[in-house]
Design an enzyme around this catalytic site. Structure first.
Site, short mmCIF file in Angstrom:
data_model
loop_
_atom_site.label_atom_id
_atom_site.label_comp_id
_atom_site.label_asym_id
_atom_site.label_seq_id
_atom_site.Cartn_x
_atom_site.Cartn_y
_atom_site.Cartn_z
N HIS A 160 -95.63 -78.70 -17.74
CA HIS A 160 -96.59 -78.50 -18.82
C HIS A 160 -96.84 -77.01 -18.99
O HIS A 160 -96.87 -76.27 -18.00
CB HIS A 160 -97.90 -79.22 -18.52
CG HIS A 160 -98.71 -79.47 -19.75
ND1 HIS A 160 -99.57 -78.53 -20.27
CD2 HIS A 160 -98.76 -80.53 -20.59
CE1 HIS A 160 -100.13 -79.02 -21.36
NE2 HIS A 160 -99.64 -80.22 -21.59
N ASP A 207 -96.91 -87.98 -20.63
CA ASP A 207 -95.90 -88.88 -21.19
C ASP A 207 -95.09 -89.62 -20.14
O ASP A 207 -94.25 -90.45 -20.48
CB ASP A 207 -94.95 -88.09 -22.11
CG ASP A 207 -95.68 -87.57 -23.33
OD1 ASP A 207 -96.59 -88.27 -23.80
OD2 ASP A 207 -95.36 -86.46 -23.79
N1 COA Z 1 -87.56 -80.63 -15.97
C1 COA Z 1 -86.87 -79.74 -15.26
N2 COA Z 1 -87.20 -78.43 -15.19
C2 COA Z 1 -88.29 -78.03 -15.88
C3 COA Z 1 -89.06 -78.92 -16.65
C4 COA Z 1 -88.66 -80.27 -16.68
N3 COA Z 1 -89.33 -81.16 -17.39
N4 COA Z 1 -90.09 -78.26 -17.22
C5 COA Z 1 -89.97 -76.99 -16.81
N5 COA Z 1 -88.88 -76.86 -16.03
C6 COA Z 1 -88.41 -75.65 -15.41
C7 COA Z 1 -87.58 -74.85 -16.40
O1 COA Z 1 -86.22 -75.19 -16.35
C8 COA Z 1 -87.85 -73.45 -15.93
O2 COA Z 1 -87.08 -73.21 -14.77
P1 COA Z 1 -86.28 -71.84 -14.59
O3 COA Z 1 -87.36 -70.78 -14.60
O4 COA Z 1 -85.57 -72.01 -13.30
O5 COA Z 1 -85.39 -71.75 -15.80
C9 COA Z 1 -89.30 -73.48 -15.49
O6 COA Z 1 -89.55 -74.83 -15.12
C10 COA Z 1 -90.26 -73.06 -16.59
O7 COA Z 1 -89.94 -73.79 -17.78
P2 COA Z 1 -90.49 -73.40 -19.22
O8 COA Z 1 -89.78 -74.20 -20.27
O9 COA Z 1 -90.51 -71.92 -19.37
O10 COA Z 1 -92.00 -73.88 -19.12
P3 COA Z 1 -92.99 -74.03 -20.34
O11 COA Z 1 -94.34 -73.90 -19.80
O12 COA Z 1 -92.61 -73.15 -21.45
O13 COA Z 1 -92.65 -75.52 -20.83
C11 COA Z 1 -92.68 -77.75 -21.31
C12 COA Z 1 -93.51 -76.55 -20.87
C13 COA Z 1 -93.62 -78.95 -21.47
C14 COA Z 1 -92.02 -77.47 -22.66
C15 COA Z 1 -91.61 -78.04 -20.25
O14 COA Z 1 -92.21 -78.30 -18.99
C16 COA Z 1 -90.71 -79.18 -20.64
O15 COA Z 1 -89.73 -78.98 -21.35
N6 COA Z 1 -91.05 -80.44 -20.20
C17 COA Z 1 -90.33 -81.59 -20.63
C18 COA Z 1 -90.84 -82.06 -21.99
C19 COA Z 1 -92.14 -82.80 -21.90
O16 COA Z 1 -92.36 -83.62 -21.04
N7 COA Z 1 -93.01 -82.52 -22.87
C20 COA Z 1 -94.30 -83.17 -22.97
C21 COA Z 1 -95.39 -82.20 -22.65
S1 COA Z 1 -96.97 -83.02 -22.59
#
Ligand code: COA
Length: 377
Positions: A262, A313
């Site tokens: 998140h 979710d």
């Molecule tokens: N699965 C695997 N790795 C994940 C992940 C996931 N769901 N969410 C984050 N990471 C990892 C990324 O690969 C990244 O790793 P790295 O630094 O080695 O590349 C690190 O964690 C940071 O990710 P980032 O996308 O920069 O974090 P964010 O704060 O911008 O993203 C989300 C937040 C929600 C977009 C992200 O966690 C995600 O894509 N989750 C899955 C989608 C989801 O469930 N969305 C509903 C949200 S309520």
């Protein structure tokens, strides 16, 4: 590009508006609506009461509750022209694409749709909140070759939705589980879809347009779309025994597991804890524990390997499956809850508006003149 002065990718940490609605403490994993902790609301309130809270800033007294209930009841039915249009949507249409189109179309039948004064906005919010579940259920039934079912005035918001979907009055435990899920999904501060809705409203475009922008945005798999993607992942994994080998290999290959991580909650999403308990109870009632047990195993592996917590979710996928809801409706259900928060935030936006107009850092070609050899005129 992060070295560009002033550039904040994804607007992370940027405060875009004041709000009196949602208080989100990502460090301590606390979520409150208008000061009330989400766990308290889930224990003591209904979704309709939470709608009143988000819109008015106070939990409703009896008169307010009854007035809102009557308003919602009166707006549950959708125009027959819209039902006819839903019948023309292509078979296999994406459930969120259909909801996006139908909500945009609903505005065409609302004589007040362009009005943005406070009293009209309130009426439009009631119409949207009441009609969206009817649209989702009607579209789903039409897709399955069935006729839509008219709403039932003697059922609450959540129970009526389940009734319009299946034609059966749900067991009280199932209706309450959906009701609490709607509370949990009702509002979540300045997430991408609330921001999109506010951006549209900030141009003084109408509320149907702003909500359509919200629907378009929540649909994506990094946002509400994760709700369906979680179930698709569980289906892909297939069996409880396959969770460990599948997840370790996928994480090693840097696969992103939907339903984990998140932007704001870095120590766990409080909504996931409540949903896990409800999924546990609901699957114990049905006796079919497969998706829930797979979810627990996947949670363990993803936390062990990546220190990532499940978000809202994740456990809702196995909960909704236990309520008999097909996976393609997971995101529409999130959306019929989130309409409460979007509309509440839109009241704030229209009431204290400044158009959103950030800047971009230009990184293209330097200023140049058209060479005579490439000029066309
Ligand atoms: N699965 C695997 N790795 C994940 C992940 C996931 N769901 N969410 C984050 N990471 C990892 C990324 O690969 C990244 O790793 P790295 O630094 O080695 O590349 C690190 O964690 C940071 O990710 P980032 O996308 O920069 O974090 P964010 O704060 O911008 O993203 C989300 C937040 C929600 C977009 C992200 O966690 C995600 O894509 N989750 C899955 C989608 C989801 O469930 N969305 C509903 C949200 S309520």
């Amino acid at each position: 590009m992060s070295e560009i002065p002033g550039l904040i990718r994804g607007l992370e940490g940027v405060i875009a508006a004041p709000t009196a609605i949602c208080d989100l403490d990502g460090i301590n994993g606390r979520l409150a609506y208008c000061g009330y902790d989400i766990a308290d609301l889930c224990q003591h309130s209904t979704f309709e009461e939470v709608v009143a809270l988000l819109w008015n800033g106070e939990l409703p007294d009896r008169t307010t509750r009854e007035a809102l209930h009557a308003g919602l009841l009166g707006a549950r039915a959708i125009p027959p022209e819209l039902v006819s249009a839903l019948r023309l949507y292509p078979r296999g249409a994406n459930s969120m694409a259909a909801l996006r189109a139908a909500v945009a179309q609903l505005g065409l039948y609302d004589a007040e749709s362009e009005a943005i004064d406070a009293s009209s906005l309130r009426q439009i919010a009631i119409r949207l909140t009441a009609a969206m579940p009817t649209i989702v259920a009607a579209h789903q039934r039409i897709q399955n070759g069935q006729d839509p079912i008219a709403p039932r005035a003697d059922l609450g918001h959540a129970a009526n939705f389940l009734f319009m979907l299946s034609g059966k009055v749900p067991a009280p435990g199932d209706a309450r589980a959906l009701d609490v899920s709607l509370i949990l999904y009702a509002e979540h501060e300045m997430n991408a879809s609330s921001f999109a809705a506010r951006v549209a409203a900030s141009t003084l475009s109408d509320m149907y347009s702003a909500v359509t922008a919200g629907i378009a945005t929540i649909k994506g798999p990094l946002h509400g779309g994760a709700g369906e993607a979680v179930m698709r992942t569980l289906e892909e994994i297939g069996t409880p025994e396959n969770v460990e080998p599948f997840a370790t290999a996928a994480l090693a290959a840097r696969r992103r597991f939907m339903g984990f991580g998140h932007r704001v909650y870095k120590n766990g999403d409080p909504r996931a804890t409540i949903l896990r308990a409800m999924a546990d109870e609901a699957t114990a009632r049905t006796g079919d524990r497969k998706w829930f047990e797979m979810s627990i195993r996947l949670h363990e592996v993803v936390y062990r390997e990546k220190r990532l917590h499940p978000n809202v979710d994740f456990y809702s996928a196995s909960l909704f499956a236990a309520l008999g809801i097909p996976a393609e409706l997971n995101v529409p259900i999130i959306t019929i809850a989130r309409i409460a928060g979007w509309t509440a935030q839109l009241f704030e936006q229209y009431g204290d508006n400044r158009i959103f107009r950030p800047r971009a850092a230009y990184v293209g070609a330097p200023a140049r003149a058209i060479a005579p050899s490439t000029a066309t005129t």
